[in-house]
Design an enzyme around this catalytic site. Structure first.
Site, PDB file in Angstrom:
ATOM      1  N   ASP A  14       0.381  -0.865  -0.047  1.00 34.16           N
ATOM      2  CA  ASP A  14      -0.161  -0.037  -0.005  1.00 34.16           C
ATOM      3  C   ASP A  14       1.041   0.888  -0.061  1.00 34.16           C
ATOM      4  O   ASP A  14       1.290   1.711   1.256  1.00 34.16           O
ATOM      5  CB  ASP A  14      -0.920  -0.200   1.740  1.00 34.16           C
ATOM      6  CG  ASP A  14      -2.248   1.289   1.743  1.00 34.16           C
ATOM      7  OD1 ASP A  14      -3.325   1.191   0.306  1.00 34.16           O
ATOM      8  OD2 ASP A  14      -1.792   2.068   2.075  1.00 34.16           O
ATOM      9  N   THR A  47      -3.007   6.663  -3.934  1.00 30.44           N
ATOM     10  CA  THR A  47      -2.211   7.266  -3.720  1.00 30.44           C
ATOM     11  C   THR A  47      -0.543   7.115  -4.293  1.00 30.44           C
ATOM     12  O   THR A  47      -0.496   8.441  -4.167  1.00 30.44           O
ATOM     13  CB  THR A  47      -1.715   6.837  -2.111  1.00 30.44           C
ATOM     14  OG1 THR A  47      -1.778   5.329  -2.244  1.00 30.44           O
ATOM     15  CG2 THR A  47      -2.674   7.779  -0.583  1.00 30.44           C
ATOM     16  N   THR A  48      -0.539   5.838  -4.764  1.00 40.54           N
ATOM     17  CA  THR A  48       0.962   5.374  -5.041  1.00 40.54           C
ATOM     18  C   THR A  48       0.818   6.764  -6.533  1.00 40.54           C
ATOM     19  O   THR A  48       2.054   7.303  -7.067  1.00 40.54           O
ATOM     20  CB  THR A  48       1.012   4.311  -5.417  1.00 40.54           C
ATOM     21  OG1 THR A  48       0.782   3.172  -4.799  1.00 40.54           O
ATOM     22  CG2 THR A  48       2.745   3.851  -5.822  1.00 40.54           C
ATOM     23  N   ASP A 343      -9.465   0.830   1.511  1.00 41.58           N
ATOM     24  CA  ASP A 343      -8.799   1.097   0.080  1.00 41.58           C
ATOM     25  C   ASP A 343     -10.276   0.729  -0.403  1.00 41.58           C
ATOM     26  O   ASP A 343     -10.740   1.717  -1.248  1.00 41.58           O
ATOM     27  CB  ASP A 343      -7.528   0.534  -0.038  1.00 41.58           C
ATOM     28  CG  ASP A 343      -6.739   1.491  -0.154  1.00 41.58           C
ATOM     29  OD1 ASP A 343      -6.530   2.297   1.353  1.00 41.58           O
ATOM     30  OD2 ASP A 343      -5.583   1.177  -0.708  1.00 41.58           O
TER      31      ASP A 343
HETATM   32  N1  LIG Z   1      -5.804  -5.307 -14.505  1.00 40.32           N
HETATM   33  C1  LIG Z   1      -5.307  -4.081 -14.145  1.00 40.32           C
HETATM   34  N2  LIG Z   1      -5.339  -3.523 -15.624  1.00 40.32           N
HETATM   35  C2  LIG Z   1      -4.383  -2.728 -15.536  1.00 40.32           C
HETATM   36  N3  LIG Z   1      -4.094  -1.324 -14.432  1.00 40.32           N
HETATM   37  C3  LIG Z   1      -5.052  -1.937 -13.863  1.00 40.32           C
HETATM   38  C4  LIG Z   1      -5.144  -3.333 -13.717  1.00 40.32           C
HETATM   39  N4  LIG Z   1      -5.556  -2.869 -12.341  1.00 40.32           N
HETATM   40  C5  LIG Z   1      -5.316  -2.206 -11.211  1.00 40.32           C
HETATM   41  N5  LIG Z   1      -4.501  -1.274 -12.242  1.00 40.32           N
HETATM   42  C6  LIG Z   1      -4.065   0.326 -12.317  1.00 40.32           C
HETATM   43  O1  LIG Z   1      -3.568   0.283 -11.034  1.00 40.32           O
HETATM   44  C7  LIG Z   1      -3.539   1.523 -10.479  1.00 40.32           C
HETATM   45  C8  LIG Z   1      -3.725   1.287  -9.319  1.00 40.32           C
HETATM   46  O2  LIG Z   1      -2.536   0.786  -8.673  1.00 40.32           O
HETATM   47  P1  LIG Z   1      -2.401   0.965  -7.363  1.00 40.32           P
HETATM   48  O3  LIG Z   1      -1.386  -0.256  -6.508  1.00 40.32           O
HETATM   49  O4  LIG Z   1      -3.450   0.882  -6.396  1.00 40.32           O
HETATM   50  O5  LIG Z   1      -1.952   2.621  -6.749  1.00 40.32           O
HETATM   51  P2  LIG Z   1      -3.074   3.790  -6.337  1.00 40.32           P
HETATM   52  O6  LIG Z   1      -1.964   3.576  -5.064  1.00 40.32           O
HETATM   53  O7  LIG Z   1      -2.255   4.911  -7.450  1.00 40.32           O
HETATM   54  O8  LIG Z   1      -4.289   3.056  -5.793  1.00 40.32           O
HETATM   55  C9  LIG Z   1      -3.936   2.542 -11.673  1.00 40.32           C
HETATM   56  O9  LIG Z   1      -4.219   2.740 -12.434  1.00 40.32           O
HETATM   57  C10 LIG Z   1      -5.167   1.439 -12.142  1.00 40.32           C
HETATM   58  O10 LIG Z   1      -6.037   1.563 -12.777  1.00 40.32           O
HETATM   59 MG   LIG Z   2      -5.406   1.669  -5.288  1.00 37.26          MG
END
Ligand SMILES: Nc1ncnc2c1ncn2[C@@H]1O[C@H](COP(=O)(O)OP(=O)(O)O)[C@@H](O)[C@H]1O
Ligand SMILES: [Mg+2]
Length: 502
Positions: A14, A47-48, A343
């Protein structure tokens, strides 16, 4: 895997947690940690992304500053870009029908896709959606929903598959006395913030006892005071007592004789939740307890969960009280699951408050980037350079996702640019299959609110740091020479921060 100064280990993917636990010194980096916190508070997810985009905006600003573009021009350009980007998001967002839960579930699944609990994302997403919908309330025209209304408890178990949603409140406490009932139907609950004990005085008092009769009289008196406490509780009609403080053995005994179940040393936060859920009042002076203060629940029952006993308060007067009981196989897994469920709950809440959704996998970022590049062309001033930089910075999401999927980011980026040019709004990179595709068909969805907040948090942080550089630069000219360690290089080299988490 993070180890703190006490040697405690946290295992997480996270982004917000990683940044929170890191001991960051550089002032610009500290601002990025603030970005993460702001994003977490406002949207609860993304957040990321916010930090990665903010980092990229800073590294682009550094290039612009090197080209002698004045910080105020950069800030103006970023401001224009931010507004335009938000416009694009509003335009491409799709409405969500809250009655059909499919989008809610897909968004919850997406939020857990990159987490360590991804194996159980479908199962946990389902629970998060049901929990959040259970506590949402209609409010003029829309809904209100508060993540804090969903209580999350953890108990080590066999597997996350045992995680369950309970229609009520679960507290990690047992019924204090073996003679008390373990199951009370139609519960009338006294919520006490007062010790059911005889207060020890602050002074050292000495008791001169001269005869056995005196001892007896003294003990009798103590006993009758303690009995009076139990009598008082019975008199107002309570059959369950939940006490934030201690309960004397003698009081326990008297309560059990009256068939009243009791719990002691309940957490303050649980007391507050119980008050809200059961409609009872927390009373801090036993004398003042009345029938009207009692909370109501259909059932209070102690159940054995793993090696421990927990108390379930179900069918509360106010039905908007639910608990998610996490049953991962280790405490660390449970902690990470709690963060992931948080989340997911936030994402569902975001959609309940603003029922609009976008597809993910960098599709919206690429769409914003495309429009911003066109928008930059139309500007005459040097701001256009900053707008273009903003557009390029947004591409970092596609780059990061392709890198994490083990693909060549340059190939992917050019394919994505071309497809967005052709009008494929939702073209993105699906990381599991490693293919560029229509992300709305891939079922990867995220709340509009999360994406908007990412743009706001990232842009605001970058503008703030660029502004600070401005001040230092002019000070530098006025007061040479610079003190050692003073003066931050523009952007402070945070560009392309290699955050994990995708
Ligand atoms: N199966 C998937 N294919 C492509 N992108 C994905 C998939 N699942 C999640 N994402 C993308 O990953 C990103 C979120 O990653 P995450 O690690 O949750 O970081 P954040 O802290 O930004 O939420 C988003 O841009 C989301 O659209
Ligand atoms: Mg996320």
């Amino acid at each position: 895997m993070l180890t703190d100064s006490f040697g405690d280990v946290t295992i997480t993917s996270d982004g917000a947690t990683i940044l929170k636990e890191m001991d960051v010194q550089n002032p610009a980096a500290k601002m990025l940690v603030e970005v993460a916190k702001a994003q977490d508070n406002e949207a609860g997810d993304g957040t990321t992304s916010a930090v990665i985009i903010a980092g990229e905006l800073l590294s682009k600003s550094e290039e612009l500053l090197d080209k002698n573009i004045h910080p105020t021009v950069i800030i103006d350009g970023f401001k224009m870009a931010q507004e335009k980007a938000l416009e694009v998001l509003e335009k491409i967002a799709l409405p969500v029908d809250l009655k059909k839960q499919d989008y809610l579930k897909k968004a919850a699944v997406t939020s857990m896709a990159s987490k360590l609990v991804a194996e159980y994302k479908e199962y946990l997403a389902d629970i998060a959606v049901k929990a959040m919908l259970a506590v949402a309330e209609k409010e003029d025209g829309g809904y209100k929903a508060d993540v804090d209304d969903v209580l999350v408890e953890k108990k080590t178990g066999e597997s996350l598959k045992e995680t369950s949603l309970i229609n009520g409140i679960v507290i990690d406490k047992e019924i204090v006395h073996s003679g008390m009932p373990k199951r009370v139907e139609k519960a009338k609950i006294a919520l006490l913030d007062a010790a059911l004990e005889i207060e020890k005085t602050e002074y050292d008092s000495k008791l001169n006892i001269e005869s056995p009769q005196q001892i007896e009289a003294f003990l009798k008196q103590e006993e009758s005071m303690l009995k009076a406490m139990a009598d008082k509780i019975a008199a107002v009609g309570a059959n369950v007592v939940i006490c934030q403080k201690g309960i004397d053995d003698m009081v326990q005994h008297f309560l059990s004789r009256k068939g009243i179940a009791a719990i002691r040393r309940a957490k303050k936060s649980d007391m507050e939740r119980l008050a809200k859920a059961t409609g009872g009042n927390i009373v801090s002076n036993l004398e003042a307890l009345t029938t009207k203060d009692l909370g109501e629940a259909a059932l209070v029952e102690e159940r054995k969960i793993a090696e421990d006993k927990m108390t379930f308060i179900e069918g509360c007067k106010h039905p908007k009280a639910v608990t998610i009981l996490i049953r991962g196989s280790t405490p660390r897994m449970n902690a990470e699951t709690e963060r992931s469920i948080h989340d997911a709950l936030c994402v569902v809440r975001d959609l309940i408050l603003e029922p609009k959704i976008v597809a993910g996998g960098s599709a919206p970022e690429m769409e914003m980037s495309k429009t911003l590049k066109q928008f930059a062309e139309k500007q005459s001033g040097r701001e256009q350079l900053a707008i273009r930089a903003f557009a390029e910075a947004l591409e970092v999401i596609a780059i990061t996702l392709s890198e994490n999927a083990g693909l060549d980011p340059i190939d992917i980026l050019s394919e994505l640019r071309a497809r967005h040019e052709k009008g494929e709004t939702w073209a993105g990179i699906e990381v599991l299959s490693g293919k560029v595709q229509d992300m709305s068909k891939a079922g990867v969805f995220e709340p509009l609110a999360v994406k908007k907040q990412i743009i706001k948090s990232a842009a605001e942080a970058a503008m703030m740091i660029v502004k600070i550089d401005d001040v230092i630069a002019s000070q530098k000219m006025k007061t040479p020479p610079m003190p050692p360690g003073g003066g931050m290089p523009p952007g402070a080299g945070m560009g392309g921060m290699g955050m994990g988490g995708y």
